[in-house]
Scaffold this motif. Structure first.
Motif, PDB file in Angstrom:
ATOM      1  N   ARG A  71      -4.039  20.453  14.736  1.00 40.33           N
ATOM      2  CA  ARG A  71      -3.138  20.820  15.984  1.00 40.33           C
ATOM      3  C   ARG A  71      -2.051  19.702  15.372  1.00 40.33           C
ATOM      4  N   MET A  72      -2.581  18.719  15.582  1.00 36.46           N
ATOM      5  CA  MET A  72      -1.544  17.546  14.721  1.00 36.46           C
ATOM      6  C   MET A  72      -0.601  18.020  13.616  1.00 36.46           C
ATOM      7  N   TRP A  73      -0.781  19.312  12.549  1.00 39.27           N
ATOM      8  CA  TRP A  73      -0.443  19.359  11.581  1.00 39.27           C
ATOM      9  C   TRP A  73       0.777  20.073  12.174  1.00 39.27           C
ATOM     10  N   ILE A  74       0.815  20.570  12.682  1.00 32.76           N
ATOM     11  CA  ILE A  74       1.836  21.804  13.702  1.00 32.76           C
ATOM     12  C   ILE A  74       2.516  21.091  14.690  1.00 32.76           C
ATOM     13  N   SER A  75       2.751  19.687  15.345  1.00 29.04           N
ATOM     14  CA  SER A  75       2.982  19.330  16.039  1.00 29.04           C
ATOM     15  C   SER A  75       3.871  18.926  15.851  1.00 29.04           C
TER      16      SER A  75
END
Length: 126
Positions: free
Chosen positions: A49-53
Motif C-alpha cells: 500500500r505504501m508503494w502506491i501511496s
C-alpha cells in the motif's frame, strides 16, 4: 506369562504417550508457522500500500499513529476473523523512506509474558 504381558503393555503405553507428545508438539509448531506466515502477509500488505501511496505524505500517513496505519492496524492486524491473536504493530519511516514494520502477537496457548514478533524492512523508492 502374565509378567511378559504387563511388560508388553508398559512398552506399548510408553510408545503411545510418546506419539501423543510428538503430535501435540507438531500441532503447536504448525500454529506458530501459520501466525508467522500471517504476520509476513500483513507486513507485505501494508508495504505494498505504501508503494502506491503519495510519496509526500508517506511518513505522516503510515508512521505509527497515522490515519492509514490505524486503518491497517484495526482492519487487518487486530481483526478477530483474519488478524493475529493479541496482535499489535508499529511502523517507522525515516527521511530516506526506509520502512520498518514490526508486528507482534501472542498465541492463545502462550504464556502471558511470551510474545512473538516479525520485523520487516523495506526501502520505498520511486
Amino acid at each position: 506369562m502374565i509378567l511378559e504381558a504387563l511388560i508388553g503393555m508398559l512398552i506399548f503405553s510408553i510408545g503411545v504417550l510418546g506419539l501423543v507428545g510428538m503430535h501435540s508438539f507438531a500441532i503447536r509448531n504448525v500454529g506458530d508457522a501459520k501466525y508467522r506466515a500471517d504476520a509476513s502477509f500483513l507486513a507485505n500488505k501494508v508495504i505494498s500500500r505504501m508503494w502506491i501511496s503519495n510519496a509526500t505524505t508517506l511518513a505522516g500517513d503510515y508512521n505509527t499513529g497515522g490515519a492509514n496505519f490505524m486503518t491497517w492496524l484495526v482492519n487487518d492486524v487486530r481483526n478477530t476473523a483474519t488478524g493475529l491473536p493479541n496482535g499489535n504493530a508499529t511502523i517507522a519511516i525515516d527521511a530516506a523512506n526506509a520502512v520498518t514494520v514490526t508486528i507482534s502477537w501472542r498465541a492463545p496457548t502462550d504464556p502471558v509474558d511470551q510474545t512473538h514478533s516479525l520485523v520487516q524492512v523495506a526501502q520505498i523508492q520511486r
